[in-house]
Design an enzyme around this catalytic site. Structure first.
Site, mmCIF file in Angstrom:
data_model
loop_
_atom_site.group_PDB
_atom_site.id
_atom_site.type_symbol
_atom_site.label_atom_id
_atom_site.label_comp_id
_atom_site.label_asym_id
_atom_site.label_seq_id
_atom_site.Cartn_x
_atom_site.Cartn_y
_atom_site.Cartn_z
ATOM 1 N N ASP A 181 22.565 -19.075 -6.917
ATOM 2 C CA ASP A 181 22.970 -19.740 -8.170
ATOM 3 C C ASP A 181 24.491 -19.938 -8.174
ATOM 4 O O ASP A 181 25.194 -19.495 -7.274
ATOM 5 C CB ASP A 181 22.505 -18.937 -9.392
ATOM 6 C CG ASP A 181 23.153 -17.562 -9.483
ATOM 7 O OD1 ASP A 181 23.468 -16.987 -8.417
ATOM 8 O OD2 ASP A 181 23.347 -17.046 -10.599
ATOM 9 N N HIS A 517 16.640 -19.549 -0.858
ATOM 10 C CA HIS A 517 16.897 -19.967 -2.239
ATOM 11 C C HIS A 517 18.409 -19.975 -2.414
ATOM 12 O O HIS A 517 19.023 -18.973 -2.798
ATOM 13 C CB HIS A 517 16.234 -18.999 -3.226
ATOM 14 C CG HIS A 517 16.397 -19.418 -4.667
ATOM 15 N ND1 HIS A 517 15.533 -20.290 -5.276
ATOM 16 C CD2 HIS A 517 17.324 -19.105 -5.603
ATOM 17 C CE1 HIS A 517 15.922 -20.491 -6.530
ATOM 18 N NE2 HIS A 517 17.019 -19.779 -6.749
ATOM 19 N N GLU A 568 16.280 -15.365 -1.645
ATOM 20 C CA GLU A 568 17.603 -15.775 -2.110
ATOM 21 C C GLU A 568 18.643 -15.089 -1.212
ATOM 22 O O GLU A 568 18.318 -14.199 -0.420
ATOM 23 C CB GLU A 568 17.803 -15.376 -3.589
ATOM 24 C CG GLU A 568 19.086 -15.935 -4.179
ATOM 25 C CD GLU A 568 19.108 -15.956 -5.726
ATOM 26 O OE1 GLU A 568 18.118 -15.553 -6.351
ATOM 27 O OE2 GLU A 568 20.141 -16.390 -6.270
HETATM 28 O O1 9MR Z 1 18.117 -19.742 -9.123
HETATM 29 C C1 9MR Z 1 17.925 -18.562 -9.883
HETATM 30 C C2 9MR Z 1 18.235 -17.346 -9.034
HETATM 31 O O2 9MR Z 1 19.589 -17.336 -8.684
HETATM 32 C C3 9MR Z 1 17.852 -16.081 -9.759
HETATM 33 O O3 9MR Z 1 17.961 -14.966 -8.904
HETATM 34 C C4 9MR Z 1 16.438 -16.165 -10.276
HETATM 35 C C5 9MR Z 1 16.047 -14.960 -11.105
HETATM 36 O O4 9MR Z 1 16.865 -14.840 -12.208
HETATM 37 O O5 9MR Z 1 16.266 -17.316 -11.064
HETATM 38 C C6 9MR Z 1 16.519 -18.522 -10.371
HETATM 39 O O6 9MR Z 1 16.351 -19.581 -11.257
HETATM 40 C C7 9MR Z 1 15.027 -19.925 -11.568
HETATM 41 C C8 9MR Z 1 14.706 -19.486 -12.982
HETATM 42 O O7 9MR Z 1 14.734 -18.101 -13.116
HETATM 43 C C9 9MR Z 1 13.366 -20.037 -13.403
HETATM 44 N N1 9MR Z 1 13.313 -21.462 -13.250
HETATM 45 C C10 9MR Z 1 13.551 -21.912 -11.874
HETATM 46 C C11 9MR Z 1 14.925 -21.455 -11.445
HETATM 47 C C12 9MR Z 1 15.226 -21.944 -10.038
HETATM 48 O O8 9MR Z 1 14.243 -21.525 -9.144
HETATM 49 O O1 9MR Z 2 19.836 -8.473 -7.273
HETATM 50 C C1 9MR Z 2 19.304 -8.542 -8.585
HETATM 51 C C2 9MR Z 2 18.045 -7.719 -8.645
HETATM 52 O O2 9MR Z 2 18.337 -6.362 -8.426
HETATM 53 C C3 9MR Z 2 17.366 -7.913 -9.976
HETATM 54 O O3 9MR Z 2 16.131 -7.233 -9.962
HETATM 55 C C4 9MR Z 2 17.170 -9.396 -10.235
HETATM 56 C C5 9MR Z 2 16.507 -9.699 -11.566
HETATM 57 O O4 9MR Z 2 17.327 -9.337 -12.608
HETATM 58 O O5 9MR Z 2 18.415 -10.057 -10.207
HETATM 59 C C6 9MR Z 2 19.048 -9.982 -8.975
HETATM 60 O O6 9MR Z 2 20.283 -10.617 -9.068
HETATM 61 C C7 9MR Z 2 20.300 -12.034 -9.184
HETATM 62 C C8 9MR Z 2 21.192 -12.352 -10.364
HETATM 63 O O7 9MR Z 2 20.590 -11.915 -11.548
HETATM 64 C C9 9MR Z 2 21.508 -13.838 -10.452
HETATM 65 N N1 9MR Z 2 22.042 -14.318 -9.220
HETATM 66 C C10 9MR Z 2 21.141 -14.088 -8.100
HETATM 67 C C11 9MR Z 2 20.907 -12.615 -7.918
HETATM 68 C C12 9MR Z 2 20.082 -12.332 -6.677
HETATM 69 O O8 9MR Z 2 18.754 -12.705 -6.824
#
Ligand code: 9MR
Ligand code: 9MR
Length: 616
Positions: A181, A517, A568
């Site tokens: 992201d 991702h 990701e």
């Molecule tokens: O792209 C987002 C990623 O960085 C986060 O780790 C993840 C969980 O918070 O969410 C991804 O975004 C998704 C969102 O949560 C739900 N709609 C689709 C988004 C892109 O796949």
């Molecule tokens: O690394 C994070 C993981 O421990 C959590 O379970 C998850 C859901 O909250 O989020 C991960 O972190 C994401 C962050 O919220 C948004 N940017 C992408 C990170 C990696 O997925």
């Protein structure tokens, strides 16, 4: 016509599903000459069988050995046999052959086998830079325009103060995108920066000469023209952003600089959604203290005028804010009930601050032990109170151990009064390392990783890398080879000796993620993903609700871009990989894995064996 396309597509889908991992699992980059060398063969047959090491395209057998007994994995329904060729030490290019199976990918035995991953994993951060164009001279085919300038960031209502009411515009440019992201989070920057700065502190000579082809500092800042090692040059890009996240009026630090909702899967710079800084919090502020204090003592040695002092001042005022706000959690759900717009990007919402207090206090204490700058800050008492808290492998939510590593790193420079406590924590660290080691014989991949099913959480590959760091620290303190051998084993895991068969770093090895991702990798129209990025790894939680081909703890990994729960990439996962790969490269001669180059000192005889003098 449409039907024809459909048929072609289904054939393609079937074909792509058939591109499965090989049954012989190796470190796809290779093995140091005198280090343990293990491949894992998936098998259901336990009868006596041989494996062979061949030169690719050659017919000469370089080595022959018996496969080990069948081991059932505790983390999936797989069973495996070990192919141990540690006794073979001749440098060259090889393949492993087991009759009736596809040959392994070719791999190297040689010095510097982890150099490529050490360099690429650090370079990965350059590709994560926000607010600047990536120039073809540094980014090659992945060059791109700048995204998210963040020079006009709004104070979110949750972050409003008298001096900065909601809607005030501040500037918070630069820094790395967090992950796949495009948001920038202080809590996750905390552990990431701590880990990268520690890599530098533990192996300065190695990093002083590790070049990653990134722009010189003068190109990104007018304030300095100093030559810094690339790892510090890169870290500074994020450090300067972090400094902008502190409220100058009270010292508190905003949790993140973010969109209200995640951007689409587009290139940086495509969306122009408003950016906000949101609520200050204790975890973010204390992580900031720790990073600034650690950076200050490192930067002091370089001609970056005033920066070390600024960092220390920033750390001190952030600390004072935390003292007044000792347990202010970032609870995004609760916040969204009170304010608009609602913020739905990553939370990194930590509710327990004991570890952040400890880490921040340790870094301050070590950095100021002979400076007067922040006298009177009550960090000593906090260290005393917290030093015996349970040791937990570092993660964004628990940073206690980063403080332990720092105390151990500086133990000889700290006053006598601290020595008994440091000895106790060393015992704790070695106990943890020994507990890991005790699990290895029963592990189907012969790694520390997977000693517990809990290892397979979101970002499990960072668990493997952080276990490696713990073992490197155990080795640094004891020089006992068993610790570094298993740190290397976890690097093998990340590079392919695992239940998925993937080398988990983009652009490395023979079989690696193609669809992380990661918005730029998805949107740039280039087949190869941006290189040097560590995928999250197996995560049976599968919170992305994709349809996984494998769902068991150690196999639940899917190389498709919507699979954010296992595929990701993230700055806090790459950092321990940088540390681990760099540490092994830095230590290969001292650990007895590689022979010294001309002019380097020979490794000392340790633990009874001088492996250097074995026949080649
Ligand atoms: O792209 C987002 C990623 O960085 C986060 O780790 C993840 C969980 O918070 O969410 C991804 O975004 C998704 C969102 O949560 C739900 N709609 C689709 C988004 C892109 O796949
Ligand atoms: O690394 C994070 C993981 O421990 C959590 O379970 C998850 C859901 O909250 O989020 C991960 O972190 C994401 C962050 O919220 C948004 N940017 C992408 C990170 C990696 O997925």
């Amino acid at each position: 016509m449409l039907k024809y396309i459909h048929i072609t597509l289904s054939i393609l889908v079937v074909l792509s599903l058939r591109i499965a991992a090989q049954s012989i699992r190796i470190n796809q980059l290779g093995y140091y000459p005198y280090a343990p060398k293990i491949a894992i063969v998936l098998s259901t047959d336990g009868s006596d069988r041989l494996f062979y090491l061949l030169s690719p395209h050659g017919h000469d057998t370089a080595y022959r050995g018996h496969l080990g007994p069948l081991v059932r994995s505790a983390n999936s329904s797989l069973s495996t046999r070990i192919a141990d060729f540690s006794a073979f030490e001749k440098e060259g290019l090889y393949e492993i052959v087991v009759p009736g199976m596809e040959n392994s990918y070719p791999f190297r035995i040689g010095r510097h086998v982890a150099e490529e991953v050490a360099r690429a994993s650090l370079k990965g951060y350059y590709y994560q830079r926000s607010a600047m164009a990536l120039d073809p001279a540094y980014a090659g085919q992945w060059s791109r325009p700048a995204g998210h300038p963040d020079t006009q960031v709004l104070i979110h209502p949750s972050a409003a103060s008298d001096q900065r009411p909601a809607g005030t515009i501040i500037s918070a440019p630069g820094g790395w995108y967090d992950a796949g992201d495009y948001n920038k989070y202080i809590v996750n920057s905390g552990i990431t920066m701590g880990t990268l700065l520690s890599a530098y502190e533990d192996f300065p000579d190695y990093y002083d000469t590790l070049h990653t082809n990134i722009p010189p500092l003068s190109a990104t800042s007018t304030r300095t023209t100093a030559a810094l090692p690339d790892i510090l040059n890169e870290a500074l890009y994020n450090l300067r952003w972090m400094l902008t996240m502190q409220d100058p009026d009270d010292g508190g630090v905003y949790n993140k600089c973010t969109n209200a909702a995640f951007d689409g899967m587009v290139m940086p710079g495509v969306t122009k959604a408003p950016r906000y800084v949101v609520q200050k919090g204790t975890a973010a502020t204390l992580d900031f203290v720790a990073v600034m204090a650690q950076a200050a003592r490192i930067l002091r040695k370089f001609p970056v005028p005033g920066l070390a002092d600024s960092c220390l001042r920033a750390a001190a005022s952030a600390w004072s804010w935390a003292v007044k706000n000792p347990s202010l959690a970032y609870d995004q759900e609760a916040m969204n009930k009170l304010y608009n717009p609602k913020i739905t990007t990553g939370g990194y919402g930590d509710m327990d601050f004991k570890d952040e207090w400890f880490w921040a206090a340790v870094e301050l204490m070590v950095s100021t032990r002979d400076a007067n700058a922040v006298r009177g800050l009550q960090y000593k008492k906090i260290i005393e109170d917290r030093i015996n808290d349970p040791m937990t492998l570092p993660s964004w939510g628990n940073v206690h151990m980063l403080g332990d590593y720092t105390l151990l790193r500086y133990r000889n420079k700290l006053p006598k009064e601290w020595q008994p406590a440091i000895r106790t924590l060393l015992r704790g660290l070695l106990q943890m390392a020994d507990n890991y080691l005790a699990q290895v014989p029963a592990n189907a991949f012969h790694t520390i990783m997977g000693g517990s099913q809990r290892d397979f959480a979101w970002g499990s590959n960072a668990v493997a890398a952080n276990q490696g760091i713990l073992l490197i620290n155990a080795w640094l303190q004891t020089k006992d080879r068993k610790y570094i051998d298993h740190a290397l084993g976890n690097l093998d895991y990340l590079l392919g000796r695992n239940a998925t068969g993937y080398c988990f770093i983009t652009g490395m090895g023979s079989y690696s993620p193609m669809h992380p991702h990661h918005r730029p990798s998805v949107a740039d129209g280039i087949v190869s993903p941006i290189p040097g990025l560590l995928a999250g790894g197996p995560n049976p939680g599968r919170q992305d609700h994709q349809s996984y081909n494998f769902t068991e703890p150690e196999t639940a990994y899917l190389d498709q871009d919507p699979a954010y729960a296992s595929n990701e990439i993230a700055i806090n996962w790459n950092a321990p990989l940088v540390y681990l790969a760099g540490a092994l490269e830095a230590l290969q001669v001292r650990a007895g894995y590689s022979s010294a180059e001309a002019g380097s000192p020979h490794p000392q005889k340790k633990n009874g064996a001088n492996l250097l003098h074995r026949s080649k």
